[in-house]
Scaffold this motif. Structure first.
Motif, short mmCIF file in Angstrom:
data_model
loop_
_atom_site.label_atom_id
_atom_site.label_comp_id
_atom_site.label_asym_id
_atom_site.label_seq_id
_atom_site.Cartn_x
_atom_site.Cartn_y
_atom_site.Cartn_z
N MET A 1 0.83 -1.20 0.00
CA MET A 1 0.00 0.00 0.00
C MET A 1 0.87 1.26 0.00
N LYS A 2 0.51 2.21 -0.84
CA LYS A 2 1.27 3.46 -0.90
C LYS A 2 0.90 4.36 0.27
N ASN A 3 1.86 5.12 0.77
CA ASN A 3 1.53 6.11 1.79
C ASN A 3 2.09 7.46 1.35
N SER A 4 1.69 8.51 2.06
CA SER A 4 2.09 9.85 1.63
C SER A 4 3.46 10.25 2.18
N TYR A 5 4.09 9.36 2.90
CA TYR A 5 5.42 9.66 3.45
C TYR A 5 6.49 9.00 2.59
N SER A 6 7.40 9.81 2.03
CA SER A 6 8.41 9.24 1.14
C SER A 6 9.49 8.48 1.89
N ASN A 7 9.55 8.63 3.22
CA ASN A 7 10.59 7.92 3.98
C ASN A 7 10.06 6.71 4.74
N ILE A 8 8.80 6.34 4.52
CA ILE A 8 8.27 5.11 5.14
C ILE A 8 8.24 4.00 4.08
N PHE A 9 8.83 2.85 4.43
CA PHE A 9 8.91 1.75 3.47
C PHE A 9 8.29 0.48 4.02
N ASN A 10 7.63 -0.26 3.14
CA ASN A 10 7.20 -1.60 3.51
C ASN A 10 8.41 -2.51 3.50
N PHE A 11 8.33 -3.59 4.27
CA PHE A 11 9.49 -4.47 4.39
C PHE A 11 9.57 -5.47 3.23
N ASN A 12 10.74 -5.54 2.63
CA ASN A 12 11.03 -6.59 1.63
C ASN A 12 12.55 -6.74 1.54
N LYS A 13 12.99 -7.66 0.70
CA LYS A 13 14.43 -7.95 0.61
C LYS A 13 15.25 -6.72 0.21
N LYS A 14 14.67 -5.95 -0.70
CA LYS A 14 15.37 -4.79 -1.22
C LYS A 14 15.64 -3.76 -0.11
N ILE A 15 14.60 -3.49 0.67
CA ILE A 15 14.75 -2.48 1.72
C ILE A 15 15.64 -3.02 2.85
N LEU A 16 15.58 -4.33 3.06
CA LEU A 16 16.46 -4.95 4.08
C LEU A 16 17.91 -4.70 3.70
N HIS A 17 18.23 -4.96 2.44
CA HIS A 17 19.58 -4.78 1.93
C HIS A 17 20.03 -3.32 2.04
N LYS A 18 19.15 -2.44 1.64
CA LYS A 18 19.43 -1.01 1.68
C LYS A 18 19.67 -0.54 3.13
N THR A 19 18.83 -1.03 4.02
CA THR A 19 18.94 -0.65 5.44
C THR A 19 20.27 -1.11 6.04
N ILE A 20 20.67 -2.33 5.69
CA ILE A 20 21.93 -2.86 6.21
C ILE A 20 23.11 -2.00 5.76
N ILE A 21 23.15 -1.66 4.50
CA ILE A 21 24.23 -0.81 3.98
C ILE A 21 24.23 0.55 4.68
N TYR A 22 23.05 1.08 4.84
CA TYR A 22 22.85 2.39 5.46
C TYR A 22 23.34 2.37 6.92
N LEU A 23 23.01 1.31 7.64
CA LEU A 23 23.44 1.19 9.05
C LEU A 23 24.96 1.01 9.15
N LYS A 24 25.52 0.23 8.23
CA LYS A 24 26.97 0.00 8.23
C LYS A 24 27.75 1.29 8.06
N LYS A 25 27.14 2.23 7.36
CA LYS A 25 27.80 3.52 7.11
C LYS A 25 27.66 4.48 8.28
N GLY A 26 26.94 4.06 9.32
CA GLY A 26 26.82 4.93 10.49
C GLY A 26 25.57 5.79 10.51
N ASN A 27 24.58 5.41 9.70
CA ASN A 27 23.32 6.16 9.69
C ASN A 27 22.30 5.55 10.65
#
Ligand code: TXA
Ligand code: MG
Length: 317
Positions: A1-27
Motif C-alpha cells: 500500500m502506498k503512503n504519503s510519506y516518502s521515507n516510510i517503506f514496507n518491508f522486503n528484501k530490497k529495503i532490508l539490503h538497503k537498510t543494512i548498507i545504510y546502518l553499516k555507514k553509520g546512519n
C-alpha cells in the motif's frame, strides 16, 4: 500500500539490503518492535550513537538499550549470569531489557551506555527486527523513536511525524503490538526493576524464585536515564480524576464510563494489557483533537497496571 510519506517503506528484501548498507555507514533508521518503534544505529560506531542522541535531543547521561538477535551475539559484550539465563529462557525474544556488566573487550561504544560499566541488552520479538538482526554482525543501539521526554511512537507514521524528513528510512511493521516499552531489570546484583512493563514483578519473581521489587529510579544514580519528566504528550496530564470539563479529555477504564465525545476508554473490559497498548495512541489522538488537558481516571495499580501508572505519573510531572 502506498503512503504519503516518502521515507516510510514496507518491508522486503530490497529495503532490508538497503537498510543494512545504510546502518553499516553509520546512519540511523526507524524500526518497528513489539513494544514501540525505535531509532536504531550501529552500537559499535560512535558516529551512529552521536546521531541518535542528536536527533532525539537526548541527554548524554541517559544510556541506550542495545538490541541483539540472540544471547550468543550478546555474549561477546556482556557478562551473563544464572538469573539472566532463567529469564532469557522464559521471556526472550520479548519485551524485557537486562542490565548486565560490561565485558573488558565489549565493542559497544561507551558513548552508547553513558560511560557506565553496565550495558542494557534486549532481544526484540518482531519478524522485521529478527530478519535484520540475523543479517548484521553488529547489535543495534535503539531508544524509542521520539524526541527526548515525549511519548513513544507506536506506528511508522508517528516516527515520521516526530522527525519529519530527517530520518531517511523508516520501516513500516504495522502498529506496535504491545504499545508500551520493555520492562528493564538490573541483574548486575540482586535483581531489581528499573522500569516496569508488561512483564510484571510477579512474573519475574516467579521465575527467579525471589521477590523482585521496583526501585525508585529518581532516588538513585543507577539509572541515570530515568528522568522524571517523560512520556509527555505536550499538554498537561492530570491523574486520578473522575470527570473533566468539555474542553479537556478524560481517559477512562472499564465499562462504567459513558460514551462521550471527550471520553477515551482504554479498555471497556478492564483489560490492563489492552489499556497499555492503547495509552500512547490515545495521548496522540487527544492532542490531535486539540483538547487543552488530559484527565485520567484511577487505573488499578497491579500487574501491568503498575507500568501504566508509572508512565502516567511521569507524563503528569
Ligand atoms: O521497549 C523498549 O525498550 C524500546 C524499544 C525500542 O526497544 N526502547 C526503549 O529505549 O524504550 P529508551 O532509550 O527509550 O529507554 C531505555 C531505558 C532508559 O530508561 C535508560 O535509562 C535505561 O533503559 N537504561 C539503558 N541502559 C542502562 C544502564 N546501563 N543502566 C541502567 N539503565 C539503563
Ligand atoms: Mg524512550
Amino acid at each position: 500500500m502506498k503512503n504519503s510519506y516518502s521515507n516510510i517503506f514496507n518491508f522486503n528484501k530490497k529495503i532490508l539490503h538497503k537498510t543494512i548498507i545504510y546502518l553499516k555507514k553509520g546512519n540511523v533508521v526507524g524500526l518497528p518492535t513489539e513494544t514501540v518503534y525505535g531509532l536504531a544505529g550501529n552500537a559499535y560506531m560512535s558516529e551512529s550513537i552521536n546521531k541518535i542522541y542528536k536527533f532525539k535531543n537526548r541527554p548524554k547521561r541517559n544510556p541506550l538499550i542495545i538490541h541483539y538477535f540472540n544471547h550468543k551475539q550478546a555474549e561477546q559484550d556482556v557478562i551473563m549470569n544464572k538469573n539472566f539465563y532463567k529469564l532469557y529462557k522464559k521471556f526472550c525474544p520479548g519485551p524485557i531489557t537486562f542490565i548486565l556488566k560490561r565485558k573488558k573487550n565489549c565493542k559497544v561504544k561507551f558513548s552508547a551506555t553513558a560511560n557506565l560499566n553496565s550495558v542494557a541488552i534486549r532481544f526484540p520479538k518482531h519478524r522485521i527486527m529478527n530478519s535484520l538482526l540475523k543479517n548484521i554482525e553488529f547489535p543495534l543501539a535503539m531508544p524509542s523513536a521520539n524526541k527526548s521526554s515525549r511519548v513513544s511512537p507506536v506506528s511508522a507514521k508517528n516516527v515520521a511525524d516526530e522527525f519529519q524528513k530527517k530520518i531517511k528510512i523508516i520501516i513500516d511493521g504495522g502498529k506496535a503490538n504491545l504499545g508500551i516499552e520493555s520492562t528493564v531489570i538490573d541483574l548486575t546484583g540482586h535483581p531489581k526493576i528499573l522500569r516496569p512493563g508488561l512483564i510484571t514483578p510477579e512474573n519475574l519473581s516467579q521465575v527467579l524464585k525471589i521477590k523482585v521489587k521496583i526501585i525508585n529510579k529518581n532516588k538513585t544514580s543507577k539509572s541515570p536515564g530515568l528522568l522524571r519528566k517523560h512520556y509527555s504528550p505536550g499538554i498537561p496530564v492530570i491523574i486520578n480524576q473522575k470527570n473533566c470539563k468539555k474542553n479537556c479529555a478524560l481517559i477512562t477504564f472499564g465499562k462504567k464510563y459513558k460514551n462521550r465525545k471527550n471520553f477515551y476508554n482504554l479498555s471497556r473490559t478492564s483489560n490492563l494489557k489492552e489499556a497499555a497498548s492503547k495509552l500512547y495512541e490515545t495521548f496522540r489522538k487527544i492532542k490531535k483533537n486539540r483538547y487543552k488537558k488530559i484527565y485520567v481516571v484511577k487505573i488499578p495499580n497491579k500487574g501491568i497496571g503498575i507500568a501504566i501508572n508509572d508512565r502516567l505519573k511521569r507524563a503528569s510531572n
